[in-house]
Design a protein around this motif. Sequence first.
Motif, PDB file in Angstrom:
ATOM      1  N   GLU A  99     -26.501  -0.703  25.361  1.00 37.69           N
ATOM      2  CA  GLU A  99     -26.892   0.714  25.316  1.00 37.69           C
ATOM      3  C   GLU A  99     -28.101   1.004  26.204  1.00 37.69           C
ATOM      4  O   GLU A  99     -28.276   2.120  26.668  1.00 37.69           O
ATOM      5  CB  GLU A  99     -27.174   1.162  23.869  1.00 37.69           C
ATOM      6  CG  GLU A  99     -25.972   1.120  22.929  1.00 37.69           C
ATOM      7  CD  GLU A  99     -24.866   2.115  23.279  1.00 37.69           C
ATOM      8  OE1 GLU A  99     -24.919   2.725  24.366  1.00 37.69           O
ATOM      9  OE2 GLU A  99     -23.933   2.264  22.463  1.00 37.69           O
ATOM     10  N   HIS A 153     -24.748   8.731  26.876  1.00 37.16           N
ATOM     11  CA  HIS A 153     -24.131   8.602  28.212  1.00 37.16           C
ATOM     12  C   HIS A 153     -23.842   9.974  28.853  1.00 37.16           C
ATOM     13  O   HIS A 153     -24.495  10.944  28.532  1.00 37.16           O
ATOM     14  CB  HIS A 153     -22.891   7.716  28.132  1.00 37.16           C
ATOM     15  CG  HIS A 153     -23.160   6.444  27.370  1.00 37.16           C
ATOM     16  ND1 HIS A 153     -23.723   5.336  27.945  1.00 37.16           N
ATOM     17  CD2 HIS A 153     -23.008   6.145  26.042  1.00 37.16           C
ATOM     18  CE1 HIS A 153     -23.876   4.397  27.020  1.00 37.16           C
ATOM     19  NE2 HIS A 153     -23.469   4.869  25.856  1.00 37.16           N
ATOM     20  N   HIS A 164     -22.977   7.368  19.518  1.00 30.24           N
ATOM     21  CA  HIS A 164     -22.383   6.406  20.460  1.00 30.24           C
ATOM     22  C   HIS A 164     -21.098   5.806  19.910  1.00 30.24           C
ATOM     23  O   HIS A 164     -20.802   5.902  18.715  1.00 30.24           O
ATOM     24  CB  HIS A 164     -23.375   5.269  20.750  1.00 30.24           C
ATOM     25  CG  HIS A 164     -24.505   5.699  21.621  1.00 30.24           C
ATOM     26  ND1 HIS A 164     -24.613   5.353  22.944  1.00 30.24           N
ATOM     27  CD2 HIS A 164     -25.574   6.487  21.350  1.00 30.24           C
ATOM     28  CE1 HIS A 164     -25.701   5.898  23.456  1.00 30.24           C
ATOM     29  NE2 HIS A 164     -26.306   6.588  22.505  1.00 30.24           N
ATOM     30  N   VAL A 165     -20.363   5.161  20.828  1.00 29.22           N
ATOM     31  CA  VAL A 165     -19.152   4.435  20.457  1.00 29.22           C
ATOM     32  C   VAL A 165     -19.346   2.982  20.857  1.00 29.22           C
ATOM     33  O   VAL A 165     -19.911   2.688  21.912  1.00 29.22           O
ATOM     34  CB  VAL A 165     -17.918   5.053  21.163  1.00 29.22           C
ATOM     35  CG1 VAL A 165     -16.723   4.131  21.064  1.00 29.22           C
ATOM     36  CG2 VAL A 165     -17.579   6.416  20.560  1.00 29.22           C
ATOM     37  N   GLU A 218     -16.326   6.645  26.244  1.00 27.48           N
ATOM     38  CA  GLU A 218     -17.327   6.901  25.198  1.00 27.48           C
ATOM     39  C   GLU A 218     -17.981   8.269  25.389  1.00 27.48           C
ATOM     40  O   GLU A 218     -18.151   9.022  24.437  1.00 27.48           O
ATOM     41  CB  GLU A 218     -18.393   5.796  25.233  1.00 27.48           C
ATOM     42  CG  GLU A 218     -19.530   6.011  24.237  1.00 27.48           C
ATOM     43  CD  GLU A 218     -20.577   4.895  24.265  1.00 27.48           C
ATOM     44  OE1 GLU A 218     -20.416   3.948  25.054  1.00 27.48           O
ATOM     45  OE2 GLU A 218     -21.553   4.993  23.499  1.00 27.48           O
TER      46      GLU A 218
END
Length: 359
Positions: free
Chosen positions: A150, A47, A118-119, A63
């Motif tokens: 995602e 992101h 990622h979270v 995130e």
Amino acid sequence: MPFKEKKKIKYATFALLFALFGIVAPKYAAADNDGSAIKTVVIDPGHGGHDPGTNWGNGKYKEKDIVLSVSLKLGQLIKEKYPDIKVLYTRTTDKYVELSERSDFANRNRADLFISVHVNSTGTSSVTGTETFVMGTHKSESNFELCKAENSVIVLEDDYQSKYEGFDPNSPESYIIFSLLQNVHLEQSLRFAELVQQKYKSGPIYANRGVKQGGLIVLWKSTMPAVLTEIGFLSNAKDRSILVSREGQNKIAGNIFKAFCEYKTEIEQIHGKTEGIEKLRPDEEYYAIQILSVAKPLGPDAGDLKGLTDYDCIKTANAYKYITGRYNSRNEAQRNLSAVRKIFKGAFVVKITNGKIGI
Ligand SMILES: [Zn+2]
């Protein structure tokens, strides 16, 4: 994470797209690196910029911020221990990078490993833990939901339909494309993913959701072993307190780093062993796996070899037969056959005697 409502592609249109995918979808080509050592690693903080990823508390925790911090820490640890390794990031600031550019960047830089950080998040606040994905076909509904989330950011990119070859992140049918692709780096990707999940077991987030496969665009076109690791759930209070703390972030980065060190050692040991193998003596007898039989010899970059570099070619009266592996017994070769068949569907075990090939 919210994504734009999109019109469903009608089945007929999809059938056409599907046919086109077969032609235009990039094959998992061999990376320019020979995979014998880890010289370059690309770390991809997910992101960024206008894409916050998942968030909690109306944007209090995002995130994109957490993964950037963990990624930078991971890179720093690698650089400190291995100053000769080139550590590159797809972003080091809060900016948006398109999904396709992330893997292109890794490919251009001939990376030996790609780590996307990622979270996770879900509607059920009790769900906790870590999981690591490699490129593949997701088998469960929950994997599909994660991949959809995602991947969904591509709909914010200009002209995403043509850039991603008609891929619609919200359409389950679109994901069939991934079952057509053969991931020549699957084994190494799985190995690294396993090590990452193993190191997470030391905490601070203990629940281990394991290694999974999914159709993740960011891994789709990478030509090296690649994983996407979900370091915890922002929707879970305990995970969240760890994810947003400096100490928690350092420990998570430390775990991925430990996995990296072990992976690096393994890769280099395997290569060292291969180098040590003596050239075939004419009176030798062993078993191998035949992967191809063709009328004319193939160049090393031939698509038919699917990126495989560890092979031999035996010329017979009417064909060039490509074999891989070297086993002392038929059983040993047989045990490795299913893995090879994932890439070369028609592969079978052969016996090599005095340089000649037989069944
Ligand atoms: Zn994400």
